[in-house]
Motif scaffolding. Structure first.
Motif, PDB file in Angstrom:
ATOM      1  N   SER A  67       0.821  -1.215   0.000  1.00 31.96           N
ATOM      2  CA  SER A  67       0.000   0.000   0.000  1.00 31.96           C
ATOM      3  C   SER A  67       0.849   1.257   0.000  1.00 31.96           C
ATOM      4  N   VAL A  68       1.954   1.233   0.739  1.00 29.80           N
ATOM      5  CA  VAL A  68       2.853   2.390   0.788  1.00 29.80           C
ATOM      6  C   VAL A  68       3.424   2.675  -0.592  1.00 29.80           C
ATOM      7  N   TYR A  69       3.887   1.636  -1.274  1.00 32.16           N
ATOM      8  CA  TYR A  69       4.451   1.831  -2.611  1.00 32.16           C
ATOM      9  C   TYR A  69       3.383   2.246  -3.612  1.00 32.16           C
ATOM     10  N   CYS A  85       0.919   9.184  -6.013  1.00 35.60           N
ATOM     11  CA  CYS A  85       1.205  10.605  -5.772  1.00 35.60           C
ATOM     12  C   CYS A  85       1.984  11.220  -6.927  1.00 35.60           C
ATOM     13  N   TYR A  86       2.884  10.465  -7.522  1.00 37.04           N
ATOM     14  CA  TYR A  86       3.603  10.961  -8.693  1.00 37.04           C
ATOM     15  C   TYR A  86       2.691  10.994  -9.918  1.00 37.04           C
ATOM     16  N   ASP A  87       1.846   9.976 -10.069  1.00 38.12           N
ATOM     17  CA  ASP A  87       0.934   9.916 -11.217  1.00 38.12           C
ATOM     18  C   ASP A  87      -0.021  11.110 -11.243  1.00 38.12           C
ATOM     19  N   PHE A 139       3.360  14.609  -5.949  1.00 32.76           N
ATOM     20  CA  PHE A 139       4.819  14.706  -5.954  1.00 32.76           C
ATOM     21  C   PHE A 139       5.246  15.002  -7.379  1.00 32.76           C
ATOM     22  N   ARG A 140       6.225  15.873  -7.542  1.00 35.28           N
ATOM     23  CA  ARG A 140       6.634  16.270  -8.887  1.00 35.28           C
ATOM     24  C   ARG A 140       7.845  15.478  -9.372  1.00 35.28           C
ATOM     25  N   GLN A 141       7.725  14.958 -10.574  1.00 36.45           N
ATOM     26  CA  GLN A 141       8.862  14.305 -11.215  1.00 36.45           C
ATOM     27  C   GLN A 141       9.779  15.352 -11.839  1.00 36.45           C
TER      28      GLN A 141
END
Length: 356
Positions: A23-25, A31-33, A37-39
């Protein structure tokens, strides 16, 4: 599918931990998708070579092949890697292959030195803060392409291509998220895959390959290609990287095997298939830093048996730091495609079309 399975009591105890890990992964990737979180993006094609499992899937020999292929296409290659267990892992360091130098595996890690020795023209950057290191070294190197070693979970960097490797010899029942199984994250991470490479495909049955592909297919995007690869032994080399024996010349020779890699059994099996008389195998943890007494004990026994002490190429990087002896040799291997080579090169070449 293998009959062996995980005992019920172990499943009951570890399943909650496995669910939490997965679940964490899953949340992190989501969050990136969704842009929480910004790539970080760079003006260069970035190719990730990674996996979903712990242990050896053949990433190092595949990355070597990929770097050599790109070099033949006149691309300046940078390999961005962690430098696992090296002193520079928490900062950064740069090696240029083909230069007269003697970097220390204690600083850079064994894989970086292996790349530097084998590749004709490449830059290897180590350090776990890979996006920061790429920003720092990019203007100095100006690569045409960056290979993100062991990069499938390093999603902070936006990549052009995701290559995911699997070990054909791993039992199917181990495809569960840790600590219940050997997976780093769940199969949902395969939604980002562009190519799947099945390593060590030459040492399992066609039925096992078929089962693994069928198992992975529902988790992959439509149209993702498969490639199957095995190992091709090049010969046995000493600590000075000089050819001592051709691969076929080991037949009938007594050998003592020592390995500090994730899956040493495939290495031992390859030596047996070459016809070596394997009298002892000694396994150590992955990336193990050998002590002089560990190697000297094996070396003494090898000499008493008129045998060769044979190790892997990665292990030799660490062994020759503490001792050099003509009785110690390493087996150099390359990958060979059993299927999917044309599809692989086509996917790689597509990285350089309509870049910007």
């Amino acid at each position: 599918m293998e009959k062996k399975s995980i005992p019920l009591i172990k499943r009951l105890l570890l399943s909650p931990l496995s669910w939490i890990w997965e679940s964490v992964y899953f949340f992190r990737r989501a969050c990136y998708d969704y842009g929480i979180f910004r790539q970080r993006s760079f003006q260069v094609p970035i190719i990730s070579i990674g996996n979903l499992t712990f242990g050896g899937t053949g990433k190092t020999p595949f990355t070597l092949w990929l770097a050599e292929y790109l070099h033949k296409r006149n691309k300046r290659v940078m390999i961005l890697m962690r430098g696992y267990k090296g002193k520079l892992e928490n900062s950064s360091g740069l090696i240029t292959s083909g230069k007269m130098m003697a970097p220390d595996p204690v600083d850079y890690g064994d894989e970086a030195l292996l790349f530097a020795r084998r590749l004709e023209d490449a830059t290897i950057v180590v350090g776990k803060r890979r996006s920061e290191n790429l920003s720092f070294y990019f203007p100095k190197v100006e690569p045409d392409v960056v290979l993100l070693d062991d990069g499938h979970q390093h999603i902070k960097i936006k990549r052009k291509l995701n290559i995911v490797l699997f070990d054909a010899t791993m039992p199917m029942f181990r495809y569960r998220v840790a600590p219940l199984g050997y997976m780093r994250e769940g199969f949902q991470a395969l939604k980002d895959a562009d190519l799947v490479v099945i390593g060590k495909a030459d040492v399992v049955s066609a039925e096992k390959i078929k089962t693994l592909k069928k198992f992975l297919q529902p988790h992959l995007p439509v149209g993702v290609e498969f490639a199957e690869v095995g190992f091709r032994p090049n010969g046995f080399y000493n600590a000075a990287n000089e050819l001592v024996l051709k691969a076929e010349d080991i037949r009938g020779r007594k050998v003592i095997c020592v390995a500090g890699v994730a899956n040493p059994q495939s290495f031992y099996k390859l030596l047996e298939e070459l016809g070596a008389e394997v009298i002892v195998t000694e396994s150590f943890p992955d990336h193990h830093y050998f002590k002089p007494d560990e190697i000297n004990a094996l070396l003494s026994y090898a000499k008493s048996e008129d045998a060769l002490l044979v190790t892997t190429e990665k292990d030799m990087v660490r062994i020759k730091k503490i001792i050099e002896d003509d009785t110690i040799v390493f087996l150099e291997v390359d990958i060979q495609f059993l299927s999917g080579e044309e599809a692989t090169t086509k996917v790689i070449d597509s990285c350089f079309q309509n870049l910007y």
